[in-house]
Structure formats: C-alpha cells, structure tokens
Scaffold this active site. Sequence first.
Site, PDB file in Angstrom:
ATOM      1  N   SER A 101       0.523  -1.340  -0.002  1.00  0.00           N
ATOM      2  CA  SER A 101      -0.115  -0.038   0.010  1.00  0.00           C
ATOM      3  C   SER A 101       0.713   1.548   0.209  1.00  0.00           C
ATOM      4  O   SER A 101       1.657   1.158  -0.790  1.00  0.00           O
ATOM      5  CB  SER A 101      -1.115   0.259   1.233  1.00  0.00           C
ATOM      6  OG  SER A 101      -1.457   1.066   0.570  1.00  0.00           O
TER       7      SER A 101
ATOM      8  N   HIS B 253      -7.871  -5.282  -0.245  1.00  0.00           N
ATOM      9  CA  HIS B 253      -6.341  -5.188   0.210  1.00  0.00           C
ATOM     10  C   HIS B 253      -5.485  -5.472   1.031  1.00  0.00           C
ATOM     11  O   HIS B 253      -5.968  -5.235   2.360  1.00  0.00           O
ATOM     12  CB  HIS B 253      -6.794  -3.445   0.180  1.00  0.00           C
ATOM     13  CG  HIS B 253      -5.775  -2.625   0.282  1.00  0.00           C
ATOM     14  ND1 HIS B 253      -4.959  -2.304  -0.865  1.00  0.00           N
ATOM     15  CD2 HIS B 253      -5.552  -1.738   1.474  1.00  0.00           C
ATOM     16  CE1 HIS B 253      -3.963  -1.088   0.005  1.00  0.00           C
ATOM     17  NE2 HIS B 253      -4.249  -0.985   1.198  1.00  0.00           N
TER      18      HIS B 253
END
Length: 429
Positions: free
Chosen positions: A265, A411
Amino acid sequence: MNRFPLPFVLVALLSCYGPVAAQSFVANYDETQVPAYELPDPLRTESGQPVDSPQQWEAQRRGEILDLFRSQVFGRSPDPISVEHRIVGTDRQALGGKAIRRDFDVTLRRGDRSLTFAMLVYSPQTDEPVPAFLGLNFQGNHTIEADPAIRITSSWVRARNDGSTAGNQALAAGRGIRSAAWPVEMIIDRGYGLATIYYGDIDPDFDDGFENGIHPLFADWAESVEPGQRWGSIAGWAYGLSRALDVLDSDPRIDGSRVAVIGHSRLGKTSLWAGASDERFKLVISNNSGCGGAALSRRAFGETVGRINTAFPHWFCRNHHRYNENESELPVDHHQLLALIAPRAVYVASASEDLWADPRGEFLACVHADPVYRLLGTDGLGGEAAPEKMPAADQPLLEGSIGYHLRSGGHALTEYDWSQYLTFADRHL
Ligand code: GCU
C-alpha cells in the site's frame, strides 16, 4: 439578496481545498469513464529523440525520468549520510530454533540532531550470507511476531480501537497482530532473511509540516531546495530503507547485493521509490501500491492524484499537487517509475477487490514499462506485453523480469502474495 445560500457558497469554496474535497470525492470505478489519455513515452527523450540503445537509456533517459519523479512527484532527498548501528538484542534460537533474531538500533546523526530506528532482522541458521527481504511495517516491529522479546516502539502510532494502542502509543497487546502479513517462518524456510522497520520510527505518518521524524535532521539542507521540490514522507521512508540497506550491506549474515525491498500500500509506493532511486536493491516488490505507486495516474480510476494529495498532503512534494484533477499535465506517469528499476526485477501485485488501487492501472504500468526492460536485454513481462493480456485472478506471471499477479480478495499482504514473491526471488536473487 444572495443568489446562493451561504452554506452552499462555503462548501463550494472549501471543496477546492483540504478535507472537504476529500469527503466529497467520488471515485470512478467504471472502465468506460476512464478519460482518454496519452502516456509519456519512456523511450523518447524530453527533447523528443528516440531512445534506442541501453547506453542512451543509461546516459540520458533514465536520469531525465528520475529527475522528473524527484521534482514533480516524491521530492528531492538528501545525499546518503553514514549510519551507525548497534545490535541491542539477539536470540540465536528464534522461531523454535530455526532462525537467529537480531534487534538493531540504526542511528542517523547530523549536526546536533539524530534519529534512531529499530530494525528487526531474522536470518536462517547458517554462517553463509543469505538474500533477504527488507520492508517497512505499519504498526511496529512487535506486531509482526508474537515474541515478547521484541521491543515495542515508542514512536507515534495510529490510534486503533482493537486494544493494540492507547491513543498514539503502541501496547504489548499488539504483539503479533500483523503476523499474517509477515510469514517469517515461511521466509526463513525458503532460505531468506527478513529485515523490518516500523515506518513511523523514520517519519510519523501525519501532516505536521515536517517538524518530526527524519525531515528536521536535514532542515538546513532542505532550505536549499526549491520549496515545491522538497521531500515528502514517502521519500523520507525510502531514504530510511536505503540507510537500512547500508547496514545490511555491512552485515555478515546478509548478502547486501541480494536484497529485495517490499512494501504494501503506501509502503508499496515507498518500496517502488526506494528501488527506483537506489539501484542497489536487486528486486523491488509493490503490493497493492495503487495511486502514486504502480497505478497509472492518468486513468484516474479509484484513488486519484487530487484525492491522495488532499487526504495525505505530506506524502508527495508540493509540486505534485499541481496535478490534482490535472493528471494529463504530469510530465511522467507510473509505468516510468517501474522503468526506473529496469533491468532489475520488479514485481507488482494487485488484488481483485482492491479497486481503489486500480488493479488494471497497475497491470498497464507493467505493460508500458516492458519496452524499457526489453531494450535493456531482459524479457520484460515474459510473454507478450499487451493490455489484453491481463491475467485472471490467481494466475501469476512469474516468467519475466516484471512479475505480476492479481490475487482474489481485498487490500492486504497475504501468504499467497509472499509465496509468489519467494518463487520470483528464487529466480532473481
Ligand atoms: C489509503 C490511501 C492509499 C494507501 C492506503 C494504505 O487507502 O488512499 O493510497 O495506499 O491508504 O496505505 O493503506
């Protein structure tokens, strides 16, 4: 009488700035609404000349692109300074005897200021230097393994409501809570070392005008940089990774010429910038890095340049804010960030439900970095690099120097992701 009620005018005015824009942002998730765009050609110089030899790439084009990423995206970082380190803890029987765990203090000193971060290093039971993964973690070194001997960071951490923090202070209750993202045993079993650092030890992740973390160490130097080009937090974290590599490079248990930098990320954006700006990283891994990382900014799919600069004004340099809702003016796009890593191996991973990070935009960046990899004599993405060749979920592309997968799910950095990285690393480290 006012033609518009006052609250409306205020919202309209405020929405040009800060938080309100972030709140009112509506992401596009419709492929048919992606604007038409033209990508800057990595193999054409700024003056328009074709780049057709590895020499020309090295001598001219790579430097042009690197400089644009410095001046327009991440900001300029100071030159390396020497680091001090000491080992403050060792367990020769970690992970049930499989590994050696060492806990380092790494100190950067400049004038009368200094910054110390803790680096946790696991290595297999061998006296031979091993290849290793180096990555920043989100919540503290103590969160990657439930080992009571691992120090708990005293740096600022994001407050969480799961009992792992008290306000912005990390607590022992957080031990091991991120172990799913850090399968240390699997990494050790495959013969690799793992080094990790809490990113907030390098720079706390909030906008404080760069008063804390690594930036004040170089405050006088930063004065000499044009304000729009001063380094943001991502550049600060990446600088920390390079200094960590300095330490690993001098360590007898780690082979500094075979270090992969990895991040998830925002820390995937960071690993890409670390790998692009420091050519000593042999392999660069971006897990779900999205906007400002592997995804093409011009697609404006999911998170956009304007949204990221509004929500996280400290991540990039000020010049990057010029491209808010104005991506076509960016002189670079993020396929060129991948190209800066060439011919070294790069791995980009997306997740099928992580639309915010634009999986397709991440794959397309690989496709458009491929010509540079091929020019430099590697096989790029392996097979034919074309937009229509985006693999289905859980069908990793591991054959070339650019690795890619779309994992099914959300994610996260998972064991599935790591097992692809390990296979890829076996080929490239
Ligand atoms: C937010 C941000 C992303 C970032 C992510 C993370 O979602 O918008 O750009 O990658 O946080 O770091 O977890």
